[in-house]
Design a protein around this motif. Sequence first.
Motif, PDB file in Angstrom:
ATOM      1  N   GLY A  44       0.837  -1.076   0.201  1.00 46.54           N
ATOM      2  CA  GLY A  44       0.006  -0.007   0.051  1.00 46.54           C
ATOM      3  C   GLY A  44       0.669   1.167   0.052  1.00 46.54           C
ATOM      4  O   GLY A  44       0.255   2.282   0.214  1.00 46.54           O
ATOM      5  N   TYR A  45       1.989   1.128  -0.089  1.00 50.43           N
ATOM      6  CA  TYR A  45       3.099   2.236  -0.131  1.00 50.43           C
ATOM      7  C   TYR A  45       2.887   2.970  -1.605  1.00 50.43           C
ATOM      8  O   TYR A  45       2.593   2.529  -2.757  1.00 50.43           O
ATOM      9  CB  TYR A  45       4.452   1.955   0.020  1.00 50.43           C
ATOM     10  N   ASP A  46       2.845   4.448  -1.727  1.00 52.10           N
ATOM     11  CA  ASP A  46       3.050   5.169  -2.841  1.00 52.10           C
ATOM     12  C   ASP A  46       4.485   5.282  -3.148  1.00 52.10           C
ATOM     13  O   ASP A  46       5.172   5.862  -2.407  1.00 52.10           O
ATOM     14  CB  ASP A  46       2.549   6.781  -2.380  1.00 52.10           C
ATOM     15  N   VAL A  47       4.918   4.414  -3.966  1.00 54.28           N
ATOM     16  CA  VAL A  47       6.169   4.093  -4.446  1.00 54.28           C
ATOM     17  C   VAL A  47       6.709   4.908  -5.646  1.00 54.28           C
ATOM     18  O   VAL A  47       5.951   5.213  -6.497  1.00 54.28           O
ATOM     19  CB  VAL A  47       6.501   2.631  -4.872  1.00 54.28           C
ATOM     20  N   PHE A  48       7.928   5.700  -5.637  1.00 48.23           N
ATOM     21  CA  PHE A  48       8.663   6.419  -6.769  1.00 48.23           C
ATOM     22  C   PHE A  48      10.001   5.497  -6.976  1.00 48.23           C
ATOM     23  O   PHE A  48      10.767   5.698  -5.853  1.00 48.23           O
ATOM     24  CB  PHE A  48       8.606   7.765  -6.465  1.00 48.23           C
ATOM     25  N   PHE A  49      10.086   4.807  -8.018  1.00 51.08           N
ATOM     26  CA  PHE A  49      11.233   4.066  -8.359  1.00 51.08           C
ATOM     27  C   PHE A  49      12.038   4.870  -9.453  1.00 51.08           C
ATOM     28  O   PHE A  49      11.529   5.052 -10.631  1.00 51.08           O
ATOM     29  CB  PHE A  49      10.716   2.884  -8.853  1.00 51.08           C
ATOM     30  N   LEU A  50      13.243   5.159  -9.289  1.00 47.52           N
ATOM     31  CA  LEU A  50      14.085   6.000 -10.252  1.00 47.52           C
ATOM     32  C   LEU A  50      14.994   5.183 -10.653  1.00 47.52           C
ATOM     33  O   LEU A  50      15.908   4.604  -9.798  1.00 47.52           O
ATOM     34  CB  LEU A  50      14.341   7.512  -9.715  1.00 47.52           C
ATOM     35  N   THR A  51      15.483   5.063 -11.911  1.00 45.20           N
ATOM     36  CA  THR A  51      16.787   4.827 -12.554  1.00 45.20           C
ATOM     37  C   THR A  51      17.021   5.531 -13.581  1.00 45.20           C
ATOM     38  O   THR A  51      16.606   6.617 -13.787  1.00 45.20           O
ATOM     39  CB  THR A  51      16.718   3.158 -12.848  1.00 45.20           C
ATOM     40  N   GLY A  52      18.387   5.271 -14.347  1.00 45.07           N
ATOM     41  CA  GLY A  52      18.660   5.956 -15.313  1.00 45.07           C
ATOM     42  C   GLY A  52      20.103   5.957 -15.814  1.00 45.07           C
ATOM     43  O   GLY A  52      20.743   5.005 -15.145  1.00 45.07           O
ATOM     44  N   THR A  53      20.692   6.921 -16.200  1.00 53.78           N
ATOM     45  CA  THR A  53      21.907   6.879 -16.877  1.00 53.78           C
ATOM     46  C   THR A  53      22.669   8.210 -16.548  1.00 53.78           C
ATOM     47  O   THR A  53      22.433   9.247 -16.559  1.00 53.78           O
ATOM     48  CB  THR A  53      22.213   6.607 -18.465  1.00 53.78           C
ATOM     49  N   ASP A  54      24.059   7.984 -16.140  1.00 53.74           N
ATOM     50  CA  ASP A  54      25.008   8.979 -15.993  1.00 53.74           C
ATOM     51  C   ASP A  54      25.746   9.427 -17.150  1.00 53.74           C
ATOM     52  O   ASP A  54      26.404   8.262 -17.825  1.00 53.74           O
ATOM     53  CB  ASP A  54      25.940   8.697 -14.793  1.00 53.74           C
ATOM     54  N   GLU A  55      25.688  10.414 -17.759  1.00 50.45           N
ATOM     55  CA  GLU A  55      26.250  10.542 -19.049  1.00 50.45           C
ATOM     56  C   GLU A  55      27.541  11.697 -19.216  1.00 50.45           C
ATOM     57  O   GLU A  55      27.602  12.497 -20.169  1.00 50.45           O
ATOM     58  CB  GLU A  55      25.029  10.859 -20.199  1.00 50.45           C
ATOM     59  N   ASN A  90      11.299  -6.160 -17.697  1.00 50.65           N
ATOM     60  CA  ASN A  90      10.011  -5.768 -17.078  1.00 50.65           C
ATOM     61  C   ASN A  90      10.123  -5.128 -15.949  1.00 50.65           C
ATOM     62  O   ASN A  90       9.515  -5.277 -15.066  1.00 50.65           O
ATOM     63  CB  ASN A  90       8.981  -6.858 -16.727  1.00 50.65           C
ATOM     64  N   ILE A  91      11.285  -4.271 -15.863  1.00 57.66           N
ATOM     65  CA  ILE A  91      11.590  -3.440 -14.736  1.00 57.66           C
ATOM     66  C   ILE A  91      10.660  -2.215 -14.628  1.00 57.66           C
ATOM     67  O   ILE A  91      10.633  -1.583 -15.554  1.00 57.66           O
ATOM     68  CB  ILE A  91      12.762  -2.896 -14.701  1.00 57.66           C
ATOM     69  N   ARG A  92       9.748  -2.234 -13.430  1.00 53.60           N
ATOM     70  CA  ARG A  92       8.653  -1.318 -13.515  1.00 53.60           C
ATOM     71  C   ARG A  92       9.101   0.187 -12.695  1.00 53.60           C
ATOM     72  O   ARG A  92       8.625   0.454 -11.669  1.00 53.60           O
ATOM     73  CB  ARG A  92       7.484  -1.876 -12.698  1.00 53.60           C
ATOM     74  N   TYR A  93       9.970   0.795 -13.542  1.00 51.42           N
ATOM     75  CA  TYR A  93      10.543   2.391 -12.841  1.00 51.42           C
ATOM     76  C   TYR A  93       9.440   3.324 -12.975  1.00 51.42           C
ATOM     77  O   TYR A  93       8.718   3.248 -14.092  1.00 51.42           O
ATOM     78  CB  TYR A  93      11.896   2.684 -13.271  1.00 51.42           C
ATOM     79  N   ASP A  94       9.495   4.106 -12.432  1.00 51.88           N
ATOM     80  CA  ASP A  94       8.455   5.546 -12.661  1.00 51.88           C
ATOM     81  C   ASP A  94       9.112   6.432 -13.597  1.00 51.88           C
ATOM     82  O   ASP A  94       8.453   7.172 -14.215  1.00 51.88           O
ATOM     83  CB  ASP A  94       8.189   5.895 -11.291  1.00 51.88           C
ATOM     84  N   LYS A  95      10.539   6.679 -13.564  1.00 48.69           N
ATOM     85  CA  LYS A  95      11.073   7.633 -14.176  1.00 48.69           C
ATOM     86  C   LYS A  95      12.666   7.084 -14.477  1.00 48.69           C
ATOM     87  O   LYS A  95      13.266   6.440 -13.637  1.00 48.69           O
ATOM     88  CB  LYS A  95      11.379   8.982 -13.518  1.00 48.69           C
TER      89      LYS A  95
END
Length: 200
Positions: A44-55, A90-95
């Motif tokens: 029931g948590y409001d989750v924000f999952f961030l991943t990305g790249t350092d460029e 199928n990684i469910r990231y938010d951003k």
Amino acid sequence: MIKLAEKTFYITTAIDYTNAAPHIGHAYQKIASDVQARWKRSQGYDVFFLTGTDEHGLKIQRAAKEKGVSPQDFVDKLSKQFQNAWDKLNIRYDKFIRTTDKDHKKAVKEAIKKIKEKGDIYKSQYKGLYCVGCERFLTEKDLIDGRCPDHKTKPEYIKEESYFFKLSKYQKPLLKFYKENPEFISPKLIRKHVINRVKE
């Protein structure tokens, strides 16, 4: 006024360095973070999952030069490979953030401006032995026969102007906060390291 959910959970992975294609080590971290994010959502948590790249960085600049392309063209291609890999898993990231994104650059500039106005950063010289492979400065005691123990290369001596954060300004309130909130930093091994660093 924005009201936050009673139970919020923010998780970020390390943002991957785009000097080469993604590999199993990158995937491991994304999968572990995705599992944790899904678990928290199921609770029931409001989750924000961030991943990305350092460029940004010397390693990228050199890798792009070797390929005969601009650093931006080089990271554009690799960043897409990272994003495609996580989508296939199928990684469910938010951003998915890129450090070359306009919104990221704008946010960083605004943050630095505010921090500078508060007197929390200052410019000074930093010099030392730098390993491009590790992307960090090493001390003489880190070296084995004058070489980086991981890359077996001699580090470069670099002297550059850098910004430094005045951590000492926040030492007392941080130590008080950590004492009153012992579970804020985990695992325990990392908590001890962070507290010792703040005490320095």
